[in-house]
Design an enzyme around this catalytic site. Structure first.
Site, PDB file in Angstrom:
ATOM      1  N   ASN A  11       0.867  -1.180   0.000  1.00 29.43           N
ATOM      2  CA  ASN A  11       0.000   0.000   0.000  1.00 29.43           C
ATOM      3  C   ASN A  11       0.900   1.225   0.000  1.00 29.43           C
ATOM      4  O   ASN A  11       1.490   1.565   1.025  1.00 29.43           O
ATOM      5  CB  ASN A  11      -0.898  -0.019   1.247  1.00 29.43           C
ATOM      6  CG  ASN A  11      -1.743   1.240   1.358  1.00 29.43           C
ATOM      7  OD1 ASN A  11      -1.796   2.043   0.427  1.00 29.43           O
ATOM      8  ND2 ASN A  11      -2.406   1.410   2.498  1.00 29.43           N
ATOM      9  N   TRP A  12       0.990   1.845  -1.147  1.00 29.61           N
ATOM     10  CA  TRP A  12       1.901   2.998  -1.277  1.00 29.61           C
ATOM     11  C   TRP A  12       1.325   4.267  -0.654  1.00 29.61           C
ATOM     12  O   TRP A  12       2.018   5.278  -0.546  1.00 29.61           O
ATOM     13  CB  TRP A  12       2.212   3.254  -2.760  1.00 29.61           C
ATOM     14  CG  TRP A  12       3.175   2.259  -3.356  1.00 29.61           C
ATOM     15  CD1 TRP A  12       3.784   1.210  -2.723  1.00 29.61           C
ATOM     16  CD2 TRP A  12       3.652   2.249  -4.706  1.00 29.61           C
ATOM     17  NE1 TRP A  12       4.609   0.543  -3.604  1.00 29.61           N
ATOM     18  CE2 TRP A  12       4.541   1.157  -4.821  1.00 29.61           C
ATOM     19  CE3 TRP A  12       3.409   3.037  -5.829  1.00 29.61           C
ATOM     20  CZ2 TRP A  12       5.192   0.845  -6.022  1.00 29.61           C
ATOM     21  CZ3 TRP A  12       4.059   2.735  -7.015  1.00 29.61           C
ATOM     22  CH2 TRP A  12       4.946   1.650  -7.111  1.00 29.61           C
ATOM     23  N   LYS A  13       0.075   4.270  -0.317  1.00 25.52           N
ATOM     24  CA  LYS A  13      -0.574   5.464   0.246  1.00 25.52           C
ATOM     25  C   LYS A  13      -0.323   6.678  -0.666  1.00 25.52           C
ATOM     26  O   LYS A  13      -0.241   6.492  -1.877  1.00 25.52           O
ATOM     27  CB  LYS A  13      -0.096   5.689   1.684  1.00 25.52           C
ATOM     28  CG  LYS A  13      -0.242   4.409   2.529  1.00 25.52           C
ATOM     29  CD  LYS A  13       0.018   4.598   3.986  1.00 25.52           C
ATOM     30  CE  LYS A  13      -0.149   3.248   4.700  1.00 25.52           C
ATOM     31  NZ  LYS A  13       0.000   3.375   6.146  1.00 25.52           N
ATOM     32  N   GLU A 106      -6.784   4.926   7.637  1.00 26.37           N
ATOM     33  CA  GLU A 106      -6.521   6.322   7.291  1.00 26.37           C
ATOM     34  C   GLU A 106      -7.727   6.939   6.580  1.00 26.37           C
ATOM     35  O   GLU A 106      -7.993   8.134   6.718  1.00 26.37           O
ATOM     36  CB  GLU A 106      -5.242   6.424   6.438  1.00 26.37           C
ATOM     37  CG  GLU A 106      -4.024   6.204   7.326  1.00 26.37           C
ATOM     38  CD  GLU A 106      -2.845   5.557   6.645  1.00 26.37           C
ATOM     39  OE1 GLU A 106      -2.797   5.523   5.408  1.00 26.37           O
ATOM     40  OE2 GLU A 106      -1.966   5.058   7.369  1.00 26.37           O
ATOM     41  N   GLY A 186       2.790   2.697  10.754  1.00 25.68           N
ATOM     42  CA  GLY A 186       3.749   3.785  10.569  1.00 25.68           C
ATOM     43  C   GLY A 186       4.440   4.233  11.840  1.00 25.68           C
ATOM     44  O   GLY A 186       5.063   5.292  11.864  1.00 25.68           O
ATOM     45  N   SER A 226       3.784  -1.690  10.429  1.00 23.46           N
ATOM     46  CA  SER A 226       5.238  -1.710  10.626  1.00 23.46           C
ATOM     47  C   SER A 226       5.879  -3.056  10.296  1.00 23.46           C
ATOM     48  O   SER A 226       6.818  -3.478  10.980  1.00 23.46           O
ATOM     49  CB  SER A 226       5.584  -1.261  12.048  1.00 23.46           C
ATOM     50  OG  SER A 226       5.133   0.067  12.275  1.00 23.46           O
ATOM     51  N   GLY A 247       2.978  -0.848   4.308  1.00 27.00           N
ATOM     52  CA  GLY A 247       3.069   0.553   3.908  1.00 27.00           C
ATOM     53  C   GLY A 247       4.520   0.933   3.673  1.00 27.00           C
ATOM     54  O   GLY A 247       5.104   0.658   2.623  1.00 27.00           O
ATOM     55  N   GLY A 248       5.146   1.538   4.683  1.00 24.84           N
ATOM     56  CA  GLY A 248       6.495   2.095   4.573  1.00 24.84           C
ATOM     57  C   GLY A 248       7.517   1.181   3.886  1.00 24.84           C
ATOM     58  O   GLY A 248       8.214   1.609   2.961  1.00 24.84           O
TER      59      GLY A 248
HETATM   60  P1  13P Z   1       3.184   0.678   7.668  1.00 23.50           P
HETATM   61  O1  13P Z   1       3.713  -0.625   7.107  1.00 23.50           O
HETATM   62  O2  13P Z   1       3.903   1.871   7.151  1.00 23.50           O
HETATM   63  O3  13P Z   1       3.076   0.611   9.163  1.00 23.50           O
HETATM   64  O4  13P Z   1       1.678   0.828   7.112  1.00 23.50           O
HETATM   65  C1  13P Z   1       0.795  -0.216   7.271  1.00 23.50           C
HETATM   66  C2  13P Z   1      -0.423   0.088   6.493  1.00 23.50           C
HETATM   67  O5  13P Z   1      -1.197   0.939   6.872  1.00 23.50           O
HETATM   68  C3  13P Z   1      -0.652  -0.648   5.250  1.00 23.50           C
HETATM   69  O6  13P Z   1      -1.937  -0.439   4.770  1.00 23.50           O
END
Ligand code: 13P
Length: 264
Positions: A11-13, A106, A186, A226, A247-248
């Site tokens: 998920n690149w957000k 989010e 995150g 994370s 995400g990250g």
């Molecule tokens: P992180 O891996 O950055 O904690 O994000 C998780 C996330 O929200 C994936 O959708």
């Protein structure tokens, strides 16, 4: 051994600009071609403006043993209309997408999405044949208040009840549930494997109650929050963890490839 195919989703957000996307895709496709991981599935959820690029580049490295879903980070429950800034499932499908995220925390926070809306979005995704990856998970306050199981019950049951109500066969269609505790997103604060397993087992039990043993056995449950190369192996070792929503660490092609090769 679980018979559920592991799914590793990026998920690149709201990250990466055009040149960075191109660099990422060049590195990732080269790395994936060299990788021995097989019998897994991958998914990418970029900003919508990059979907076409990903569809073009990643389709070439998708294979029977390593298929790649590409999809939106959100969809509107309706198929078309006056909803500025939104995307419909029909549009995603017509662009070539095969999946979509629903109800990420989010979006629940930034856009006030509630369980009913998330359920309607999940239903809309299924209506057009997109694989919905539906996100659930408790806040820090809810965890500390001992409400985790209640929150999961409310979130998961609303989705399952809505989906089952509109399914003629009363069978749960293919859907993925991502458990993402908000306090772990995150923050660098990952759920311990025990804690992730406990939540995943609770979600699987909710599926069993609502949709039966077979649906509970077949539905994939992803952990998100994370996830990194350094903690992915102990998490994937848990019985009810069938993959990750990342995400990250998915923003760096090498760390995403590393997670795939450690766990795939
Ligand atoms: P992180 O891996 O950055 O904690 O994000 C998780 C996330 O929200 C994936 O959708």
């Amino acid at each position: 051994m679980t018979e559920r195919t592991r799914l590793f989703a990026a998920n690149w957000k709201m990250n990466l600009e055009a040149a960075q996307v191109d660099q990422y895709l060049a590195r990732f496709t080269a790395g994936l071609r060299e990788s021995a991981s097989n019998g897994i599935e991958l998914a990418f959820y970029p900003s919508a403006i990059w979907l076409e690029r990903l569809l073009r580049e990643l389709t070439q490295v998708s294979s029977a043993g390593r298929s790649i879903f590409i999809g939106g980070q959100d969809l509107h429950p309706e198929s078309a209309g006056a909803h500025t800034g939104d995307l419909s499932g029909e549009q995603l499908v017509s662009a070539g997408c095969t999946s979509v995220l629903c109800g990420h925390s989010e979006r629940r926070q930034d856009h006030g999405e509630d369980d009913q809306l998330v359920a309607a979005k999940t239903e809309a995704a299924l209506r057009v044949g997109l694989l919905p990856v539906v996100c659930v998970g408790e806040s820090l306050e809810q965890r500390e208040g001992g409400q985790t199981k209640d929150v999961l019950q409310r979130q998961v049951s609303t989705i399952l009840e809505t989906v089952l109500r509109t399914t003629e066969t009363q069978q749960l269609p293919p859907i993925v549930i991502a458990y993402e505790p908000i306090w772990a997103i995150g923050t660098g604060r990952t759920a311990t494997p025990d804690l992730a397993q406990d939540a995943h087992a609770a979600i699987r039990e909710l599926i069993r109650t609502a949709a039966g043993v077979e649906a509970a056995r077949a539905t994939r449950l992803l952990y998100g929050g994370s996830v990194k190369p350094g903690n992915c192996e102990e998490l994937i070792a848990e019985e009810d963890v069938d993959g990750f929503l990342i995400g990250g660490a998915s923003l760096d092609p090498d760390s995403f490839l590393d997670i795939i090769s450690r766990c795939g």
